[in-house]
Design an enzyme around this catalytic site. Structure first.
Site, PDB file in Angstrom:
ATOM      1  N   LYS A 115       0.826  -1.218   0.000  1.00  0.00           N
ATOM      2  CA  LYS A 115       0.000   0.000   0.000  1.00  0.00           C
ATOM      3  C   LYS A 115       0.858   1.264   0.000  1.00  0.00           C
ATOM      4  CE  LYS A 115      -4.344  -1.931   1.033  1.00  0.00           C
ATOM      5  NZ  LYS A 115      -5.714  -1.806   1.478  1.00  0.00           N
ATOM      6  N   LYS A 197      -3.284 -10.639  -6.511  1.00  0.00           N
ATOM      7  CA  LYS A 197      -4.575 -10.793  -5.826  1.00  0.00           C
ATOM      8  C   LYS A 197      -5.652  -9.895  -6.456  1.00  0.00           C
ATOM      9  CE  LYS A 197      -5.859  -8.598  -1.994  1.00  0.00           C
ATOM     10  NZ  LYS A 197      -6.482  -8.209  -0.720  1.00  0.00           N
ATOM     11  N   LYS A 200     -10.309  -5.011  -4.343  1.00  0.00           N
ATOM     12  CA  LYS A 200     -11.442  -4.137  -4.662  1.00  0.00           C
ATOM     13  C   LYS A 200     -11.001  -2.741  -5.078  1.00  0.00           C
ATOM     14  CE  LYS A 200     -13.224  -4.073  -0.118  1.00  0.00           C
ATOM     15  NZ  LYS A 200     -12.180  -3.697   0.860  1.00  0.00           N
TER      16      LYS A 200
HETATM   17  P1  ATP Z   1      -8.381  -3.228  -0.677  1.00  0.00           P
HETATM   18  O1  ATP Z   1      -8.197  -3.394  -2.147  1.00  0.00           O
HETATM   19  O2  ATP Z   1      -9.095  -1.962  -0.279  1.00  0.00           O
HETATM   20  O3  ATP Z   1      -7.132  -3.470   0.118  1.00  0.00           O
HETATM   21  P2  ATP Z   1      -9.421  -5.909  -0.398  1.00  0.00           P
HETATM   22  O4  ATP Z   1     -10.161  -6.251  -1.627  1.00  0.00           O
HETATM   23  O5  ATP Z   1      -8.097  -6.520  -0.176  1.00  0.00           O
HETATM   24  O6  ATP Z   1      -9.387  -4.345  -0.223  1.00  0.00           O
HETATM   25  P3  ATP Z   1     -10.423  -6.120   2.367  1.00  0.00           P
HETATM   26  O7  ATP Z   1     -11.542  -5.304   2.863  1.00  0.00           O
HETATM   27  O8  ATP Z   1      -9.081  -5.677   2.795  1.00  0.00           O
HETATM   28  O9  ATP Z   1     -10.429  -6.272   0.774  1.00  0.00           O
HETATM   29  O10 ATP Z   1     -10.659  -7.636   2.788  1.00  0.00           O
HETATM   30  C1  ATP Z   1     -11.834  -8.198   3.281  1.00  0.00           C
HETATM   31  C2  ATP Z   1     -11.685  -9.692   3.363  1.00  0.00           C
HETATM   32  O11 ATP Z   1     -11.658 -10.243   2.038  1.00  0.00           O
HETATM   33  C3  ATP Z   1     -10.380 -10.160   4.040  1.00  0.00           C
HETATM   34  O12 ATP Z   1     -10.671 -11.294   4.824  1.00  0.00           O
HETATM   35  C4  ATP Z   1      -9.508 -10.528   2.879  1.00  0.00           C
HETATM   36  O13 ATP Z   1      -8.548 -11.507   3.235  1.00  0.00           O
HETATM   37  C5  ATP Z   1     -10.514 -11.085   1.892  1.00  0.00           C
HETATM   38  N1  ATP Z   1     -10.043 -10.959   0.507  1.00  0.00           N
HETATM   39  C6  ATP Z   1      -9.765  -9.801  -0.146  1.00  0.00           C
HETATM   40  N2  ATP Z   1      -9.382 -10.043  -1.408  1.00  0.00           N
HETATM   41  C7  ATP Z   1      -9.399 -11.394  -1.566  1.00  0.00           C
HETATM   42  C8  ATP Z   1      -9.087 -12.284  -2.645  1.00  0.00           C
HETATM   43  N3  ATP Z   1      -8.689 -11.813  -3.807  1.00  0.00           N
HETATM   44  N4  ATP Z   1      -9.229 -13.610  -2.459  1.00  0.00           N
HETATM   45  C9  ATP Z   1      -9.650 -14.100  -1.258  1.00  0.00           C
HETATM   46  N5  ATP Z   1      -9.947 -13.329  -0.203  1.00  0.00           N
HETATM   47  C10 ATP Z   1      -9.835 -11.992  -0.333  1.00  0.00           C
END
Ligand code: ATP
Ligand code: LTN
Length: 335
Positions: A115, A197, A200
Site C-alpha cells: 500500500k 490478488k 477491490k
Molecule cells: P483493498 O483493495 O481496499 O485493500 P481488499 O479487496 O483486499 O481491499 P479487504 O476489505 O481488505 O479487501 O478484505 C476483506 C476480506 O476479504 C479479508 O478477509 C480478505 O482476506 C478477503 N479478501 C480480499 N481479497 C481477496 C481475494 N482476492 N481472495 C480471497 N480473499 C480476499
C-alpha cells in the site's frame, strides 16, 4: 468467551465495491460459524481511512457493506453486525496495542509495503500501525476464530504475537486467536494479472468481478480474463489464469478440480470462460436481489447498526476494563 459460545470476528473495509474475492475468501464463510459461535462481523471504516477516502462515498459504502453482509445470508438477529467507528473501544485498544507492537514487526508487513508503494504520496502513520488496530478489533472480543483470505495471515500472526506478549507481561488477558483460511478460495486472483490478488481497489475494472456487477458485465469480464496460450482446461505450471477460473467455478458450483477437468475435456477456453461467467452470475443473482431490497431501507440498516454497536460495546467494555486495570490506569466509579 461470551454467552458460553466461542467467538468469531471478522471485518471488511468499506473501501470500494466488494469483489468475488471478498465474497469467496471471506464473507461466504462467515455464515458457516453462525450457529455454533458467537459471531461479530464489522464494517471496518477506521481501517479504510488509512487510504484517502471521499467522505460521501465512505458513508454510502458503510451502509452498503452492512447490507451486503445481510444479503449474503448473515442474519442480524443471530450475528452482531456493526460499524467499527460506533464502538470507540477499537481505537482505544488500538492505541494501547500500538505500545506493545514493535516498529520492526510493522516494517515487515507486506500489506504496508504494497500500500505504501501504491500510495507513495500518503504513507501515513495509520497505514503503518494498521495491524495494531486490527489486533484490537480481534482481541477486544476474546475471539477464538478469524475467517479471512490468505492475504491477512501475516496480520493474524502479528495479532497472536501481540496477544501473547501482553499476556506474558500482565497475565492471561486475551484469548490468542486462530485464523480460518478457506482451502481453494483463500486468494482469488486478478482476471488481468493472475499472479496478483484480486483487490477491490484495483484501478483496472476488467481485473475484478464485483458482487453487484450485472450479469452481462460479469460474463464480459470473464470472457476477457487473461489465460495462457494453451488450450486445455487443466491444472499445471504456468496455468495461473485457468487455475484461478477453476477455483472460482468450483466455488460457485461445488465441483472439484477433477470434475471440472472432466467436464471440459475436449472443450476450449471460450466455452469454459462462458460457463464460469454463467455460474458466477447465477450464484450472485439472489445476493444482488436481496441487496437491492435492503440497501433501499436506510432506516432499517441504522437500526441494525445501533443494535450491533450496543451489543459489541457491551462485550468490548468487559475486555477494556480488564486491560485498564492490568495496565494501572485509574478507573473511576468502581464500587
Ligand atoms: P483493498 O483493495 O481496499 O485493500 P481488499 O479487496 O483486499 O481491499 P479487504 O476489505 O481488505 O479487501 O478484505 C476483506 C476480506 O476479504 C479479508 O478477509 C480478505 O482476506 C478477503 N479478501 C480480499 N481479497 C481477496 C481475494 N482476492 N481472495 C480471497 N480473499 C480476499
Ligand atoms: N485487515 C483486513 C480487514 C480487517 C480485519 C479485521 C479482518 C480489519 N480488521 C479484523 C479480520 C479481523 C483487510 O485488510 N482485509
Amino acid at each position: 468467551m461470551f454467552k458460553d459460545k466461542k467467538v468469531v470476528f471478522s471485518g471488511v473495509q468499506p473501501s470500494g465495491d466488494l469483489t468475488i474475492g471478498n465474497y469467496l475468501g471471506a464473507i461466504k464463510n462467515f455464515k458457516t460459524f453462525s450457529e455454533e459461535y458467537y459471531c461479530l462481523y464489522c464494517v471496518v471504516n477506521e481501517h479504510a481511512i488509512t487510504v484517502r477516502q471521499n467522505p460521501a462515498e465512505l458513508r454510502k459504502r458503510t451502509y452498503e457493506t452492512l447490507a451486503l453482509y445481510m444479503a449474503c445470508g448473515l442474519d442480524p438477529e443471530k450475528n452482531t453486525l456493526f460499524v467499527q467507528s460506533h464502538v470507540p473501544a477499537h481505537a482505544e485498544l488500538g492505541w494501547i496495542l500500538d505500545c506493545y507492537t514493535m516498529f520492526g514487526e510493522l516494517s515487515r508487513m507486506t500489506q504496508f509495503k504494497d500500500k505504501s508503494a501504491k500510495n507513495a504520496d500518503n504513507i501515513n502513520a495509520g497505514l503503518f500501525t494498521y495491524p495494531s488496530l486490527m489486533a484490537a478489533d480481534i482481541l477486544l472480543y476474546q475471539t477464538e476464530m478469524v475467517p479471512v483470505g490468505v492475504d491477512q495471515k501475516q496480520h493474524l500472526e502479528l495479532t497472536r504475537n501481540i496477544a501473547e506478549r501482553f499476556n506474558q507481561v500482565y497475565g492471561e488477558t486475551f484469548v490468542v486467536p486462530e485464523g480460518y483460511i478457506p482451502q481453494t478460495t483463500a486468494k482469488i486472483m486478478s482476471l488481468s494479472e493472475p499472479t496478483k490478488k484480486m483487490s477491490k481497489s484495483d484501478e483496472n475494472e476488467n481485473a475484478v468481478v464485483r458482487i453487484l456487477d450485472p450479469k452481462d458485465v460479469i460474463i464480459r469480464k470473464f470472457k476477457r480474463a487473461v489465460t495462457d496460450s494453451g488450450s486445455e482446461i487443466r491444472r499445471g505450471e504456468g496455468k495461473d489464469g485457468i487455475m484461478n477460473l477453476m477455483s472460482i467455478y468450483g466455488a460457485f458450483t461445488g465441483k472439484t478440480e477433477e470434475e471440472i477437468e472432466r467436464e471440459f475435456e475436449g472443450k476450449g477456453y471460450g466455452d469454459f470462460k462462458m460457463a464460469v461467467g454463467e455460474a458466477c452470475a447465477d450464484a450472485l443473482a439472489p445476493v444482488q436481489a436481496e441487496f437491492a431490497r435492503l440497501a433501499a431501507d436506510k432506516a432499517y440498516l441504522e437500526t441494525v447498526m445501533e443494535k450491533g454497536a450496543e451489543d459489541a460495546s457491551r462485550l468490548a467494555a468487559r475486555t477494556m476494563s480488564k486491560v485498564r486495570r492490568k495496565l494501572g490506569f485509574v478507573e473511576l466509579g468502581r464500587k
